[in-house]
Design a protein around this motif. Structure first.
Motif, PDB file in Angstrom:
ATOM      1  N   PRO A  18       0.704 -14.655  -6.992  1.00 43.15           N
ATOM      2  CA  PRO A  18       1.963 -15.020  -6.325  1.00 43.15           C
ATOM      3  C   PRO A  18       3.125 -15.089  -7.311  1.00 43.15           C
ATOM      4  O   PRO A  18       2.993 -15.661  -8.394  1.00 43.15           O
ATOM      5  CB  PRO A  18       1.658 -16.400  -5.730  1.00 43.15           C
ATOM      6  N   MET A  19       4.240 -14.483  -6.934  1.00 39.04           N
ATOM      7  CA  MET A  19       5.430 -14.530  -7.775  1.00 39.04           C
ATOM      8  C   MET A  19       6.646 -14.777  -6.901  1.00 39.04           C
ATOM      9  O   MET A  19       6.693 -14.355  -5.752  1.00 39.04           O
ATOM     10  CB  MET A  19       5.604 -13.219  -8.544  1.00 39.04           C
ATOM     11  N   ARG A  20       7.627 -15.463  -7.476  1.00 34.70           N
ATOM     12  CA  ARG A  20       8.876 -15.733  -6.752  1.00 34.70           C
ATOM     13  C   ARG A  20       9.799 -14.537  -6.976  1.00 34.70           C
ATOM     14  O   ARG A  20      10.348 -14.363  -8.074  1.00 34.70           O
ATOM     15  CB  ARG A  20       9.508 -17.015  -7.264  1.00 34.70           C
ATOM     16  N   SER A  21       9.957 -13.725  -5.946  1.00 29.82           N
ATOM     17  CA  SER A  21      10.689 -12.463  -6.118  1.00 29.82           C
ATOM     18  C   SER A  21      12.182 -12.684  -6.334  1.00 29.82           C
ATOM     19  O   SER A  21      12.878 -11.781  -6.773  1.00 29.82           O
ATOM     20  CB  SER A  21      10.455 -11.544  -4.918  1.00 29.82           C
ATOM     21  N   CYS A  22      12.684 -13.884  -6.064  1.00 31.13           N
ATOM     22  CA  CYS A  22      14.124 -14.119  -6.207  1.00 31.13           C
ATOM     23  C   CYS A  22      14.543 -14.226  -7.670  1.00 31.13           C
ATOM     24  O   CYS A  22      15.727 -14.122  -7.982  1.00 31.13           O
ATOM     25  CB  CYS A  22      14.560 -15.365  -5.447  1.00 31.13           C
ATOM     26  N   VAL A  23      13.575 -14.460  -8.577  1.00 28.51           N
ATOM     27  CA  VAL A  23      13.918 -14.554 -10.002  1.00 28.51           C
ATOM     28  C   VAL A  23      13.150 -13.534 -10.846  1.00 28.51           C
ATOM     29  O   VAL A  23      13.177 -13.597 -12.064  1.00 28.51           O
ATOM     30  CB  VAL A  23      13.654 -15.980 -10.561  1.00 28.51           C
ATOM     31  N   THR A  24      12.464 -12.611 -10.168  1.00 32.16           N
ATOM     32  CA  THR A  24      11.690 -11.600 -10.896  1.00 32.16           C
ATOM     33  C   THR A  24      12.501 -10.304 -10.973  1.00 32.16           C
ATOM     34  O   THR A  24      12.738  -9.672  -9.950  1.00 32.16           O
ATOM     35  CB  THR A  24      10.357 -11.326 -10.168  1.00 32.16           C
ATOM     36  N   PRO A  25      12.953  -9.906 -12.175  1.00 28.86           N
ATOM     37  CA  PRO A  25      13.732  -8.671 -12.265  1.00 28.86           C
ATOM     38  C   PRO A  25      12.918  -7.478 -11.797  1.00 28.86           C
ATOM     39  O   PRO A  25      11.720  -7.372 -12.095  1.00 28.86           O
ATOM     40  CB  PRO A  25      14.054  -8.560 -13.765  1.00 28.86           C
ATOM     41  N   VAL A  26      13.562  -6.596 -11.076  1.00 31.43           N
ATOM     42  CA  VAL A  26      12.858  -5.447 -10.521  1.00 31.43           C
ATOM     43  C   VAL A  26      12.260  -4.586 -11.640  1.00 31.43           C
ATOM     44  O   VAL A  26      11.226  -3.944 -11.458  1.00 31.43           O
ATOM     45  CB  VAL A  26      13.796  -4.633  -9.596  1.00 31.43           C
ATOM     46  N   SER A  27      12.867  -4.629 -12.828  1.00 30.52           N
ATOM     47  CA  SER A  27      12.364  -3.813 -13.939  1.00 30.52           C
ATOM     48  C   SER A  27      10.944  -4.213 -14.328  1.00 30.52           C
ATOM     49  O   SER A  27      10.176  -3.390 -14.828  1.00 30.52           O
ATOM     50  CB  SER A  27      13.299  -3.948 -15.144  1.00 30.52           C
ATOM     51  N   LEU A  28      10.569  -5.464 -14.097  1.00 28.72           N
ATOM     52  CA  LEU A  28       9.222  -5.938 -14.455  1.00 28.72           C
ATOM     53  C   LEU A  28       8.158  -5.453 -13.472  1.00 28.72           C
ATOM     54  O   LEU A  28       6.966  -5.627 -13.707  1.00 28.72           O
ATOM     55  CB  LEU A  28       9.196  -7.473 -14.507  1.00 28.72           C
ATOM     56  N   GLY A  81       0.779  -1.229   0.000  1.00 30.91           N
ATOM     57  CA  GLY A  81       0.000   0.000   0.000  1.00 30.91           C
ATOM     58  C   GLY A  81       0.811   1.280   0.000  1.00 30.91           C
ATOM     59  O   GLY A  81       0.249   2.372  -0.030  1.00 30.91           O
ATOM     60  N   LYS A  82       2.125   1.161   0.038  1.00 34.93           N
ATOM     61  CA  LYS A  82       2.977   2.357   0.107  1.00 34.93           C
ATOM     62  C   LYS A  82       3.781   2.514  -1.177  1.00 34.93           C
ATOM     63  O   LYS A  82       4.366   1.546  -1.668  1.00 34.93           O
ATOM     64  CB  LYS A  82       3.950   2.200   1.289  1.00 34.93           C
ATOM     65  N   SER A  83       3.824   3.758  -1.714  1.00 36.73           N
ATOM     66  CA  SER A  83       4.624   4.007  -2.919  1.00 36.73           C
ATOM     67  C   SER A  83       6.102   4.008  -2.559  1.00 36.73           C
ATOM     68  O   SER A  83       6.513   4.628  -1.583  1.00 36.73           O
ATOM     69  CB  SER A  83       4.263   5.367  -3.525  1.00 36.73           C
ATOM     70  N   VAL A  84       6.878   3.321  -3.375  1.00 35.38           N
ATOM     71  CA  VAL A  84       8.326   3.262  -3.133  1.00 35.38           C
ATOM     72  C   VAL A  84       9.056   3.438  -4.456  1.00 35.38           C
ATOM     73  O   VAL A  84       8.468   3.283  -5.539  1.00 35.38           O
ATOM     74  CB  VAL A  84       8.749   1.911  -2.502  1.00 35.38           C
ATOM     75  N   ALA A  85      10.351   3.743  -4.349  1.00 30.19           N
ATOM     76  CA  ALA A  85      11.195   3.814  -5.533  1.00 30.19           C
ATOM     77  C   ALA A  85      12.571   3.277  -5.174  1.00 30.19           C
ATOM     78  O   ALA A  85      13.065   3.521  -4.074  1.00 30.19           O
ATOM     79  CB  ALA A  85      11.297   5.249  -6.018  1.00 30.19           C
ATOM     80  N   VAL A  86      13.136   2.509  -6.080  1.00 26.94           N
ATOM     81  CA  VAL A  86      14.508   2.025  -5.852  1.00 26.94           C
ATOM     82  C   VAL A  86      15.344   2.298  -7.103  1.00 26.94           C
ATOM     83  O   VAL A  86      14.832   2.274  -8.227  1.00 26.94           O
ATOM     84  CB  VAL A  86      14.574   0.514  -5.526  1.00 26.94           C
ATOM     85  N   GLU A  87      16.623   2.549  -6.872  1.00 25.97           N
ATOM     86  CA  GLU A  87      17.563   2.685  -7.976  1.00 25.97           C
ATOM     87  C   GLU A  87      18.366   1.406  -8.043  1.00 25.97           C
ATOM     88  O   GLU A  87      19.011   1.017  -7.063  1.00 25.97           O
ATOM     89  CB  GLU A  87      18.489   3.870  -7.729  1.00 25.97           C
ATOM     90  N   ALA A  88      18.298   0.743  -9.182  1.00 31.88           N
ATOM     91  CA  ALA A  88      18.971  -0.549  -9.263  1.00 31.88           C
ATOM     92  C   ALA A  88      19.205  -0.936 -10.714  1.00 31.88           C
ATOM     93  O   ALA A  88      18.603  -0.371 -11.630  1.00 31.88           O
ATOM     94  CB  ALA A  88      18.117  -1.619  -8.588  1.00 31.88           C
ATOM     95  N   GLU A  89      20.086  -1.903 -10.877  1.00 30.41           N
ATOM     96  CA  GLU A  89      20.243  -2.539 -12.187  1.00 30.41           C
ATOM     97  C   GLU A  89      18.908  -3.195 -12.532  1.00 30.41           C
ATOM     98  O   GLU A  89      18.301  -3.838 -11.673  1.00 30.41           O
ATOM     99  CB  GLU A  89      21.302  -3.644 -12.116  1.00 30.41           C
ATOM    100  N   PRO A  90      18.463  -3.063 -13.787  1.00 28.95           N
ATOM    101  CA  PRO A  90      17.150  -3.629 -14.146  1.00 28.95           C
ATOM    102  C   PRO A  90      17.045  -5.131 -13.867  1.00 28.95           C
ATOM    103  O   PRO A  90      15.972  -5.640 -13.573  1.00 28.95           O
ATOM    104  CB  PRO A  90      17.045  -3.352 -15.651  1.00 28.95           C
ATOM    105  N   ALA A  91      18.164  -5.815 -13.945  1.00 33.46           N
ATOM    106  CA  ALA A  91      18.126  -7.267 -13.780  1.00 33.46           C
ATOM    107  C   ALA A  91      18.117  -7.698 -12.317  1.00 33.46           C
ATOM    108  O   ALA A  91      17.950  -8.873 -12.006  1.00 33.46           O
ATOM    109  CB  ALA A  91      19.327  -7.906 -14.482  1.00 33.46           C
ATOM    110  N   MET A  92      18.319  -6.750 -11.406  1.00 32.52           N
ATOM    111  CA  MET A  92      18.356  -7.145  -9.992  1.00 32.52           C
ATOM    112  C   MET A  92      17.008  -7.741  -9.593  1.00 32.52           C
ATOM    113  O   MET A  92      15.962  -7.166  -9.862  1.00 32.52           O
ATOM    114  CB  MET A  92      18.663  -5.947  -9.097  1.00 32.52           C
ATOM    115  N   PRO A  93      17.017  -8.900  -8.941  1.00 30.01           N
ATOM    116  CA  PRO A  93      15.737  -9.490  -8.543  1.00 30.01           C
ATOM    117  C   PRO A  93      14.978  -8.600  -7.554  1.00 30.01           C
ATOM    118  O   PRO A  93      15.588  -7.928  -6.721  1.00 30.01           O
ATOM    119  CB  PRO A  93      16.140 -10.810  -7.883  1.00 30.01           C
ATOM    120  N   LEU A  94      13.668  -8.628  -7.675  1.00 31.16           N
ATOM    121  CA  LEU A  94      12.796  -7.880  -6.772  1.00 31.16           C
ATOM    122  C   LEU A  94      13.137  -8.168  -5.307  1.00 31.16           C
ATOM    123  O   LEU A  94      13.056  -7.294  -4.448  1.00 31.16           O
ATOM    124  CB  LEU A  94      11.335  -8.259  -7.078  1.00 31.16           C
TER     125      LEU A  94
END
Lengths: 156, 754
Positions: free
Chosen positions: A57-67, A11-24
């Motif tokens: 449900p998604m596995r965040s360890c393999v989901t790129p943050v860019s998605l 419920g909270k808006s967030v922003a991160v700076e990261a390599e697009p491929a970094m997992p969520l």
């Protein structure tokens, strides 16, 4: 190159700076300090990192943050509230399910989505739906009881 | 408010707040310094001081300091019950602090299901003594004889006179001595002058209090060792040798130059990368180019492992049971039964790879660890970095499962080494392969049973022999760097303890011999197949063989498996537990499994085991599917006698967990390897039981013996499972499965051969 990704978590808006491929998972844990999703394997084999992305449900360890850009993420801590736990959380408490508890995001987030679509599941459907979620302490019997209990609450 | 009150409140609040580990080091002045400045400060943290065990807070609530930990099975709740009971306080008014070297005595950490059996008894005695001291003080203040006083929830009363624990001592220390047996670790015992309560007086012990921590975990509020941070920390990942036994030749540091802040930490054959951000450390560990010395084939081909064990020379040999004249009795046997059983190497495969945070710099070096042994981890980290032990503090934080000497001890030593090398606090989390491929393994072994029957079908001789890798190639604790990978990759020569196991049972065979041999490690130093304690060390392994073999002997004697066991057991608790399991399962001696040619075969099997004072009997019902070879361990009936039951609620889920994890070990688990490396590196290559294969039901009969002290419950029902399943498969199919894991493929092949 690092880019900025904005999305909503619990419920909270967030922003991160990261390599697009970094997992969520690393965005949530390391960048945002939201540590409920766990690193279990990094290969989507155990479920410990599971979150909901736009309700699924998604596995965040393999989901790129860019998605995840612009999407709505829910972690275990956002599933229910202290005043009103999700029926699955309440059932887990009532059945005293976890031992080490490290696997909880996998079971609870996967089962919550499953029960939303299957409010009156059979035992066989529950067993099938939870394929691939791991628990090493062997709390499987209590997990079955809790999911069935939550299903009863949800469909009551 | 005096200094003691402040320190007590700080301590309590500190531990009640999740994630407070970060807050704690930000506190202006640590708890210890607050105490040391106080003129009437806390006595030194020694077991013979009552204050080392029990504190009464200003509001009259109590804190218990427990030098073991709860690994999720509710040991802390049981300790809370025991302390509340002996102190005559409400359950909710007792708080249990665990596993911090600055606050708790070394009671051996989580170890061998001794949490209550040994650790809880120190707390019981200390709490009883605290109550005695408080009542004596009340007697003086009220002018009433102590034996005229009663206590209700921290209020000491005589007629209309009353005085509370808070009035008597709240926020002050006892300064009262206990008798201590001068031992640390599991054997630590303390004793006061108090008389313990009689079980008939119990109000709190024996009731099913829930585990409050479960709510914290389920609501996502619990901080695990993986979730805490300390200021200024960097992230680390280790890089293990590509092939076992290879030395580090060269590292190309340029290969990670593109990753911000990433750098290499190297000492002899120990290699790690650190970076400011966790993901960068992960990427650096994957990108780093390393040259290792050529592969050296330290392992035999996996398919030959058990023959390798059979042929290996022995390093140590013992025959703990040697009764009558076994060899002579075999000479006149009417019938001889011989069978061999094989158990594989198995991985702890904890739910999450281990994590540790170490800061080996500054005035108070610190370790935060999820290991079962924070006190011993402190020693290990101090020794590997050359830091004076007494300066260092180690704090346990709940970890991602452990089940014995998993890789958590290695992780702590690694983190300490890296932190010392770079002069910063280091958070090291392992990757999945560092856990599954590189944790100490449960040992593989070969087990041989021989029995002689006389003409009447009586057992004339029984001979059981076990041979395998020692259960302590690395010790059960990480107190010595030689028992950690960091130590072995650097300057500490490994030296295991040679120890194996014989079955724990009480069969009264007149001529009986049980012995074992250990064999050398396949690779002495830095081996991913080094062996160590894995839940109920050698319990499932040994009793898979011994209780399968008893079943084979019973069948050879044309006896019912339950009746056969009862014929040779005399101890009342053994007999009671076997009868209870048989009754619970409605065991029928004349009923056989389905056998036949159908696709689905059903059968039942029995097993009974003992473990350090706890006895368990188990009936398993399986379904074997001919086409697929799938064995479904479908139903269990368990009878369990662990002496006095402290919490009849949590013990049920503990037993269920023991059974389910053991099903997984029996049907699925086997560490795969080639001659140079471990091939089981994740959940795909080391599968464990899925929900789909979970039993339909586990029914448990608890036998409570309040007149006894509590025996362990964390492991004893684990070892009973493999043989119960194998015996049920025999009942269903007529086939003896003597090799674990009993995979669908092995079952299919056996059915095809039959």
């Amino acid at each position: 190159m690092a880019e900025k990704f904005s999305f909503v978590v619990d419920g909270k808006s967030v922003a991160v700076e990261a390599e697009p491929a970094m997992p969520l998972l690393y965005a949530l844990r390391s960048e945002l300090g939201l540590t409920n999703p766990k690193f279990g394997c990094g290969k989507a084999q155990c479920g410990a990192c599971t979150v909901h992305v736009d309700g699924a449900p998604m596995r965040s360890c393999v989901t790129p943050v860019s998605l995840i850009k612009g999407k709505r993420v829910t972690t275990l801590a956002g599933l229910g509230t202290a005043e009103k736990p999700h029926p699955l959380q309440q059932a887990y408490i009532d059945e005293g399910v976890p031992q080490c508890g490290f696997c909880l995001s996998g079971w609870l987030m996967t089962a919550a989505a499953f029960l939303r679509n299957n409010p009156k599941p059979t035992d066989a459907q529950i067993r099938q739906a939870m394929t691939g979620i791991k628990c090493r302490c062997g709390t499987h019997m209590a997990i079955m009881r809790a999911i069935k209990r939550a299903a009863q609450t949800l469909s009551a | 408010m005096n200094m003691n009150e402040i320190s007590n409140i700080a301590r309590r609040d500190f531990f009640k707040t999740t994630g407070a580990l970060v807050i704690s080091i930000a506190l202006p002045g640590s708890i210890e310094s607050a105490l040391s400045q106080s003129p009437s400060g806390k006595p030194p943290l020694l077991p013979d001081e009552l204050d080392s065990w029990i504190a009464i807070l200003p509001n009259g609530n109590a804190t218990a300091y427990f030098g073991k930990m709860d690994m999720g099975q509710g040991v802390d709740v049981a300790v809370q019950q025991i302390v509340a009971e002996e102190l005559d306080l409400a359950f909710e008014r007792v708080n249990v602090i665990m596993g911090d070297t600055a606050l708790t005595c070394n009671q051996g950490g989580a170890s061998g299901s001794t949490g209550l059996q040994m650790g809880g008894m120190a707390l019981r005695n200390a709490a009883a003594e605290a109550r005695r001291v408080l009542v004596e003080r009340a007697a003086q203040k009220l002018g009433v004889a102590a034996d005229q006083l009663r206590v209700e929830n921290g209020v000491v009363m005589s007629g209309s006179q009353r005085i509370t624990y808070s009035d008597l001592i709240g926020g002050q220390y006892f300064h009262h001595k206990l008798e201590w047996n001068k031992q640390y670790g599991n054997p630590l015992k303390v004793q006061g002058k108090a008389t313990l309560k009689k079980p008939s007086e119990y109000k709190v012990v024996g009731k099913p209090f829930p585990q409050a921590v479960i709510t914290e975990k389920v609501m996502g509020r619990q901080k695990f060792i993986t979730d805490i941070t300390v200021p200024g920390m960097v992230h680390a990942r280790v890089v293990r040798p590509l092939n076992a036994g290879c030395a580090l030749v060269a590292v190309d540091e340029n290969s990670i130059k593109h990753i911000a802040s990433a750098r290499v930490v190297r000492e002899q054959n120990f290699l790690a990368v650190v970076a400011d951000k966790e993901w960068d450390a992960v990427r650096a560990s994957e990108a780093l180019k390393v040259k290792w010395s050529p592969q050296c084939n330290p392992f035999p081909p996996m398919a030959t492992l058990h023959d390798y064990i059979r042929k290996a020379s022995f390093t140590k040999k013992e025959t703990p049971v040697n009764r009558g004249d076994v060899d002579e009795a075999f000479k006149t046997a009417a019938k001889t039964i011989v069978a061999e059983y094989e158990w594989p190497l198995q991985s702890h495969a904890s739910m999450g790879p281990a994590c540790a945070i170490a800061d080996m710099n500054g005035d108070t070096p610190r370790l935060w660890t999820g290991s079962q042994k924070p006190h011993y981890g402190r020693s290990g980290c101090a020794r590997i970095t050359g830091i004076p032990l007494e300066k260092m503090r180690s704090t346990w934080v709940p970890g991602p499962g452990s089940y014995g000497r998993n890789e958590a001890g290695d992780c702590a030593a690694d983190a300490a080494l890296i932190s010392k090398a770079i002069g910063k606090p280091v958070r090291l989390q392992y990757m999945r392969h560092d856990a599954t491929a590189w944790d100490p393994k449960g040992p593989a072994g070969v087990y041989r049973g021989r029995a002689a029957l006389d003409a009447a079908g009586n057992v004339a001789a029984y001979d059981f022999f076990a041979k395998g890798f020692t259960r302590q190639d690395v010790a059960t604790t990480e107190a010595d760097p030689k028992d950690t990978l960091a130590g072995q990759f650097t300057r500490f020569a490994p030296k295991g303890t040679l120890i194996f196991q014989i079955p724990a049972e009480a069969y009264t065979f007149e001529n009986k011999r049980c012995g074992w041999e250990t064999i050398p490690a396949m690779l002495e130093r830095g081996s991913p197949l080094r062996t160590g304690h894995f839940r109920d060390p050698l319990g499932p392994e040994t009793h898979f063989a011994s209780e399968s073999f008893i079943d084979e002997v019973a069948a050879a004697a044309n006896a019912d498996p339950v009746a056969f066991r009862l014929k040779y057991l005399t101890r009342e608790r053994d007999v009671a537990v076997i009868k209870a399991a048989a009754q619970k399962a409605n065991w029928k001696s004349n009923e056989r499994g389905s056998r036949g040619k159908g696709n689905l075969m059903r059968g039942r099997g029995f097993a009974y085991t003992e473990r350090n004072g706890t006895v368990v009997a188990l009936v398993a019902e399986v379904e074997v599917e001919r086409k697929t070879g799938r064995v479904w361990a479908k139903k269990f009936w368990c009878a369990h006698d662990c002496g006095q039951i402290i919490n009849p609620g949590t013990i049920l889920t503990v037993i269920e967990g023991n059974i389910v994890q053991a099903i997984s070990r029996t049907l699925l688990e086997e560490v795969k390897f080639d001659q140079n490396q471990v091939l089981s590196v994740d959940w795909a290559t080391y599968p464990i039981l899925e929900l789909a294969d979970t039993p339909e039901s586990i029914e448990i009969a608890l036998i409570d013996r309040p007149e006894m002290s509590p025996q362990g419950a964390g492991e004893p029902s684990h070892r009973t499972v493999p043989a119960a399943i194998a015996n049920a498969i025999f009942d269903a199919t007529g086939i003896r499965m003597r090799k674990v894991p009993i995979t669908p493929q092995r079952m299919r092949e056996a059915l095809a051969r039959a």
